[in-house]
Design a protein around this motif. Sequence first.
Motif, PDB file in Angstrom:
ATOM      1  N   LYS A  45     -15.002  16.572  -1.603  1.00 39.03           N
ATOM      2  CA  LYS A  45     -14.160  15.485  -1.133  1.00 39.03           C
ATOM      3  C   LYS A  45     -14.000  15.519   0.386  1.00 39.03           C
ATOM      4  O   LYS A  45     -13.874  16.581   0.990  1.00 39.03           O
TER       5      LYS A  45
ATOM      6  N   PHE B 146       0.827  -1.204   0.000  1.00 33.90           N
ATOM      7  CA  PHE B 146       0.000   0.000   0.000  1.00 33.90           C
ATOM      8  C   PHE B 146       0.865   1.260   0.000  1.00 33.90           C
ATOM      9  O   PHE B 146       0.602   2.210  -0.749  1.00 33.90           O
TER      10      PHE B 146
ATOM     11  N   ARG C 241       2.526   1.755  -3.410  1.00 35.35           N
ATOM     12  CA  ARG C 241       1.550   2.222  -4.399  1.00 35.35           C
ATOM     13  C   ARG C 241       1.261   3.712  -4.191  1.00 35.35           C
ATOM     14  O   ARG C 241       1.120   4.471  -5.165  1.00 35.35           O
ATOM     15  N   GLN C 242       1.175   4.146  -2.943  1.00 36.29           N
ATOM     16  CA  GLN C 242       0.911   5.544  -2.638  1.00 36.29           C
ATOM     17  C   GLN C 242       2.060   6.442  -3.097  1.00 36.29           C
ATOM     18  O   GLN C 242       1.846   7.567  -3.563  1.00 36.29           O
TER      19      GLN C 242
ATOM     20  N   LEU D 183     -10.661  10.883   3.038  1.00 37.38           N
ATOM     21  CA  LEU D 183     -10.150   9.844   2.147  1.00 37.38           C
ATOM     22  C   LEU D 183     -10.126  10.315   0.703  1.00 37.38           C
ATOM     23  O   LEU D 183      -9.164  10.040  -0.036  1.00 37.38           O
ATOM     24  N   GLY D 184     -11.152  11.036   0.296  1.00 32.33           N
ATOM     25  CA  GLY D 184     -11.229  11.503  -1.079  1.00 32.33           C
ATOM     26  C   GLY D 184     -10.110  12.449  -1.449  1.00 32.33           C
ATOM     27  O   GLY D 184      -9.690  12.514  -2.613  1.00 32.33           O
ATOM     28  N   THR D 185      -9.608  13.202  -0.484  1.00 32.63           N
ATOM     29  CA  THR D 185      -8.488  14.104  -0.736  1.00 32.63           C
ATOM     30  C   THR D 185      -7.196  13.326  -0.913  1.00 32.63           C
ATOM     31  O   THR D 185      -6.446  13.521  -1.872  1.00 32.63           O
ATOM     32  N   VAL D 186      -6.931  12.413   0.016  1.00 34.51           N
ATOM     33  CA  VAL D 186      -5.681  11.655  -0.012  1.00 34.51           C
ATOM     34  C   VAL D 186      -5.579  10.773  -1.250  1.00 34.51           C
ATOM     35  O   VAL D 186      -4.493  10.581  -1.806  1.00 34.51           O
ATOM     36  N   SER D 187      -6.711  10.243  -1.699  1.00 31.74           N
ATOM     37  CA  SER D 187      -6.712   9.329  -2.838  1.00 31.74           C
ATOM     38  C   SER D 187      -7.002  10.016  -4.172  1.00 31.74           C
ATOM     39  O   SER D 187      -7.078   9.350  -5.209  1.00 31.74           O
ATOM     40  N   ASN D 188      -7.151  11.340  -4.181  1.00 29.71           N
ATOM     41  CA  ASN D 188      -7.501  12.064  -5.398  1.00 29.71           C
ATOM     42  C   ASN D 188      -6.399  11.939  -6.450  1.00 29.71           C
ATOM     43  O   ASN D 188      -5.214  12.120  -6.163  1.00 29.71           O
ATOM     44  N   ARG D 189      -6.795  11.636  -7.687  1.00 29.59           N
ATOM     45  CA  ARG D 189      -5.814  11.470  -8.756  1.00 29.59           C
ATOM     46  C   ARG D 189      -5.085  12.758  -9.094  1.00 29.59           C
ATOM     47  O   ARG D 189      -3.996  12.740  -9.672  1.00 29.59           O
TER      48      ARG D 189
ATOM     49  N   LEU E 281     -13.506   9.126   7.576  1.00 32.11           N
ATOM     50  CA  LEU E 281     -12.942   9.213   6.233  1.00 32.11           C
ATOM     51  C   LEU E 281     -13.970   9.652   5.207  1.00 32.11           C
ATOM     52  O   LEU E 281     -13.626  10.058   4.100  1.00 32.11           O
TER      53      LEU E 281
END
Length: 283
Positions: A258, A56, A59-60, A261-267, A170
Motif C-alpha cells: 500500500k 468527504f 464519510r471518513q 492513499l492506500g493506507t488512508v483508505s484501507n478498510r 499518493l
Amino acid sequence: MKAVNIKTRRRSSDHVEHGTLGRGLAYVRRGSGPPLVVAAAITPTHRPPTGSDLTFVLRQLRPLAAERTVWWVNRRPGLDPTASMADIADDYADVLSGISDGPVDVMGISTGGSVALQLTCDHPELVRRLVMVASGCRLGTRGKASLLRATTQVRARNPRGTAQEFAGMLAAKRWSWATFRSVGWLLGSAFWPIDDADDLLATIQAEDRFDLTDRLHEIRAPVLVVGGTRDLYYDGANVFVLTADRIPDARLILYPGKGHLGTVSNRRLPRDVLAFLAEDSPA
C-alpha cells in the motif's frame, strides 16, 4: 473553548456539528462516546469544509464515530509564513484543553500525524494515546523532494502543477505514479485548488522543516504507527519503522503493497485504530 459558526444536523443517534474552535481552527464533530481528536491531512484551504468537502470528511469519520465522538480538526487560517510544526501544535493544544479536562486520544493523518506527534512531544499531559496514519517522525528523501516541487508550483499559482505533484505521491508503484500525476494535471484546480496559497505554503514549509527523530525517546504515551510498505513520502516503510523503533513500546502496523492513499483508505484502518484505542496499556 469558544465555538462559532456552528451548524448542527442529526441522523438518528448520530450527532454532527461543524464550525470553528479556539483560535479559528475548522472542525467537524461526529458520533458519540469517548473523544478522539483527528488532526487533518494537508488540505488546499483551512476554511471550514462545505459541500462535497464536508461530505468527504463525514464519510471518513463514519467508521470511527460508531464508537467515538470524533473531532476532525484542521489548521487555522492565517498561519504565519514562518510557522513551525510546534506553533501549529500549540493551536491544537488550545483546542484539546477545551474538549476535555484530561488527556484525550489523538489520531493524525499524513501531515496531521506530524502535528499530532509534535503535540505529544510538547504537550504530553494532553495526549492519552496517539495514532499516526501514513505519517512518521520526518519525511523521506523522496517526500521532501516532492514537497519542494509542490512549493514551487503553489508559489507560481499553478493548480495543474500542484495537483500533479500531490496526486503522484499518493500512488504505490511507478506505473500508478505516472497515472496519478496525469489525472492530477487533468483535474487541476478541481482536484487541488490553491485559493488560500499562503496557508498551504506555510503548512508545506513547516512539514519540510519537521524532524522529531531525536525526541522520540521522550514519548511515554502508547503509540500506534500505521503505514504502507510502498509509501513514496516515507521511503517505503523505512521512516515508519524508524519512528516506531525509537518510541518506547510503540506498535507498528504495515499494510503490504500500500502507498499513501492506500493506507488512508484501507478498510482495515478503522478496526485497527479502534482496537488499539480500546486497550488499557501499551502494546
